[in-house]
Write an enzyme that holds these catalytic residues in place. Structure first.
Site, PDB file in Angstrom:
ATOM      1  N   ASP A 123      -2.350  -0.483 -13.175  1.00 50.74           N
ATOM      2  CA  ASP A 123      -2.985  -0.860 -11.916  1.00 50.74           C
ATOM      3  C   ASP A 123      -2.807   0.228 -10.884  1.00 50.74           C
ATOM      4  O   ASP A 123      -2.150   1.235 -11.133  1.00 50.74           O
ATOM      5  CB  ASP A 123      -2.594  -2.269 -11.438  1.00 50.74           C
ATOM      6  CG  ASP A 123      -1.135  -2.546 -11.562  1.00 50.74           C
ATOM      7  OD1 ASP A 123      -0.350  -1.725 -11.082  1.00 50.74           O
ATOM      8  OD2 ASP A 123      -0.793  -3.600 -12.143  1.00 50.74           O
ATOM      9  N   LYS A 144      -7.009  -3.876  -8.860  1.00 51.65           N
ATOM     10  CA  LYS A 144      -8.041  -4.096  -7.852  1.00 51.65           C
ATOM     11  C   LYS A 144      -8.598  -2.760  -7.384  1.00 51.65           C
ATOM     12  O   LYS A 144      -7.881  -1.779  -7.262  1.00 51.65           O
ATOM     13  CB  LYS A 144      -7.426  -4.750  -6.624  1.00 51.65           C
ATOM     14  CG  LYS A 144      -6.887  -6.110  -6.845  1.00 51.65           C
ATOM     15  CD  LYS A 144      -6.474  -6.683  -5.488  1.00 51.65           C
ATOM     16  CE  LYS A 144      -5.780  -8.003  -5.657  1.00 51.65           C
ATOM     17  NZ  LYS A 144      -4.366  -7.990  -5.715  1.00 51.65           N
ATOM     18  N   MET A 255       4.264  -5.899   0.845  1.00 50.54           N
ATOM     19  CA  MET A 255       3.017  -6.673   1.011  1.00 50.54           C
ATOM     20  C   MET A 255       3.012  -7.365   2.373  1.00 50.54           C
ATOM     21  O   MET A 255       2.554  -8.504   2.489  1.00 50.54           O
ATOM     22  CB  MET A 255       2.872  -7.725  -0.112  1.00 50.54           C
ATOM     23  CG  MET A 255       2.831  -7.115  -1.487  1.00 50.54           C
ATOM     24  SD  MET A 255       2.726  -8.358  -2.802  1.00 50.54           S
ATOM     25  CE  MET A 255       4.445  -8.811  -2.987  1.00 50.54           C
TER      26      MET A 255
HETATM   27  N1  SAH Z   1       6.793  -3.659  -8.143  1.00 53.15           N
HETATM   28  C1  SAH Z   1       6.499  -2.892  -6.947  1.00 53.15           C
HETATM   29  C2  SAH Z   1       6.026  -3.752  -5.805  1.00 53.15           C
HETATM   30  C3  SAH Z   1       4.739  -4.502  -6.072  1.00 53.15           C
HETATM   31  S1  SAH Z   1       4.169  -5.381  -4.673  1.00 53.15           S
HETATM   32  C4  SAH Z   1       7.723  -2.064  -6.569  1.00 53.15           C
HETATM   33  O1  SAH Z   1       8.829  -2.280  -7.086  1.00 53.15           O
HETATM   34  O2  SAH Z   1       7.564  -1.150  -5.739  1.00 53.15           O
HETATM   35  C5  SAH Z   1       3.100  -4.202  -3.927  1.00 53.15           C
HETATM   36  C6  SAH Z   1       3.664  -3.699  -2.619  1.00 53.15           C
HETATM   37  O3  SAH Z   1       4.579  -2.651  -2.857  1.00 53.15           O
HETATM   38  C7  SAH Z   1       2.659  -3.095  -1.672  1.00 53.15           C
HETATM   39  O4  SAH Z   1       1.935  -4.070  -0.959  1.00 53.15           O
HETATM   40  C8  SAH Z   1       3.558  -2.305  -0.769  1.00 53.15           C
HETATM   41  O5  SAH Z   1       4.250  -3.153   0.127  1.00 53.15           O
HETATM   42  C9  SAH Z   1       4.574  -1.769  -1.748  1.00 53.15           C
HETATM   43  N2  SAH Z   1       4.264  -0.402  -2.221  1.00 53.15           N
HETATM   44  C10 SAH Z   1       4.172   0.002  -3.498  1.00 53.15           C
HETATM   45  N3  SAH Z   1       3.935   1.342  -3.562  1.00 53.15           N
HETATM   46  C11 SAH Z   1       3.881   1.777  -2.291  1.00 53.15           C
HETATM   47  C12 SAH Z   1       3.676   3.065  -1.703  1.00 53.15           C
HETATM   48  N4  SAH Z   1       3.482   4.152  -2.448  1.00 53.15           N
HETATM   49  N5  SAH Z   1       3.680   3.153  -0.349  1.00 53.15           N
HETATM   50  C13 SAH Z   1       3.881   2.061   0.414  1.00 53.15           C
HETATM   51  N6  SAH Z   1       4.072   0.832  -0.094  1.00 53.15           N
HETATM   52  C14 SAH Z   1       4.085   0.684  -1.436  1.00 53.15           C
END
Ligand code: SAH
Length: 344
Positions: A123, A144, A255
């Site tokens: 994704d 998405k 998020m």
């Molecule tokens: N499993 C992922 C999180 C999934 S939920 C983890 O451990 O990072 C998705 C959320 O992760 C996004 O809405 C945002 O809040 C955050 N996120 C993931 N990658 C990001 C990035 N490169 N920059 C900012 N926020 C990020």
């Protein structure tokens, strides 16, 4: 040691049984090589004409006796021989944490799993743009994107299970860590239910690494000795606001852009001070990374233009980043001064 050579148009002979060599064949074809095959040391079984003198022999270790004599002959005549690992057994799923979006933050285990995959379901939070350089697998976007319907969670699970049952090495590449708001647990359960072997490779979570990209440590001695990671997918309850406000330490929200307003108001109602420092870090490690720093009382206005993906940080650790930035700037200024004095 790792070497990169341009193989486009070069004759490469891949030796080893079909079962062991199929991934190596795919990798060399993907690199542009003209691949011929020798699947048993006797040479009786091979498809396609053997090149007179291959540019390279890729020797897949398939456990058959008898290859060494042939490979020695190649070496003696000056044909380089590269040792290749055999393809692993097919028919399993590996959930891979892809980190926050740069290949630099992939783990060594993630890179290996991608290299060995037959199909990758990814994704958009994973470092997907660089995937063709890391894997010759079939790449399937299940995330998405504007104008495209994402595949449903049940749909993703069905695709993974189906490919594994067909004997493929399946990688499910996810952003950050698979077990942090990543539905990793559900995907493992789906595999277990279908009798498909599954393993999980942890990833660098955005909850820690994205604040770090903005210079914010989630803990800091004498400033914060705990951090709480919260999903802002849905608004929190009043009880949760009270708990968070009462806990102290750092609050990290993933998020959280859509519910930022409710969160800031809720924490204020729960008694958190209006001048509590707060940061919104958008697109960590990616083009357009941006940090907005304000206070709990002013963040809603300051971050009005912010968009996903973003990580919110609430707590005094935000000041540590500002202070460190100040130090870095002061040091740079001293360096400039020293340089100009030396020049004078
Ligand atoms: N499993 C992922 C999180 C999934 S939920 C983890 O451990 O990072 C998705 C959320 O992760 C996004 O809405 C945002 O809040 C955050 N996120 C993931 N990658 C990001 C990035 N490169 N920059 C900012 N926020 C990020």
């Amino acid at each position: 040691m790792q070497l990169s050579i341009d193989l486009s148009g070069r004759d490469v002979l891949v030796t080893g049984s079909d079962a062991a060599a199929h991934q190596a064949v795919r990798r060399y074809r993907a690199a542009g090589a003209v691949v011929s095959r020798l699947s048993s040391p006797g040479g009786a079984r091979h498809d396609g004409p053997l090149p007179e003198r291959p540019f390279l022999v890729a020797a897949v270790d398939d456990g058959q006796p008898g290859w060494e004599a042939l490979l020695d002959r190649c070496r003696e005549t000056g044909i380089p021989v590269a040792a290749e690992p055999a393809a692993g057994p097919g028919g399993h799923v590996t959930l891979v944490g892809g980190g926050p979006g740069t290949t630099e933050l992939l783990t060594v285990a993630a890179v290996k799993a991608l290299r060995d995959a037959d199909v990758v379901f990814y994704d958009r939070l994973a470092p997907y743009q660089e995937l063709p350089a890391l894997s010759s697998a079939e790449l399937v976007d299940v995330g998405k994107r504007p104008g495209h319907h994402p595949v449903s969670q049940a749909g993703i699970e069905a695709l993974m299970v189906e490919a594994a049952l067909a004997g493929k090495n399946v990688v499910r590449l996810k952003g950050g860590d698979p077990y942090v708001f990543g539905r990793g647990g559900e995907e493992v359960a789906a595999c277990v239910k279908a009798g498909v072997p599954v393993r999980v490779i942890s990833g660098v979570t955005s909850a820690i690494s994205v604040p770090a990209a903005a210079g914010i440590p989630v803990t800091h001695r004498e400033v914060s000795h705990l951090f709480t990671v919260v999903s802002g997918h849905a608004p929190l309850t009043e009880k949760e606001h009270r708990h968070l406000a009462g806990l102290g330490g750092t609050i990290v929200v993933l998020m959280g852009i859509g519910t930022l307003h409710q969160l800031a108001a809720g924490l204020r109602r729960a008694g958190m001070r209006a001048d509590m420092p707060m940061a919104v870090v958008e697109r960590g490690y990616r083009p357009g990374q941006r940090t907005t720093i304000a206070e709990l009382g002013t963040i809603t206005t300051a971050a009005a233009e912010c968009s996903n993906p973003a990580v919110l940080v609430i707590g005094d650790v935000v000041r540590v980043a500002e202070a460190n930035r100040g130090c870095a700037e002061a040091e740079a200024e001293l360096d400039r001064l020293a340089a100009s004095l030396m020049g004078a």
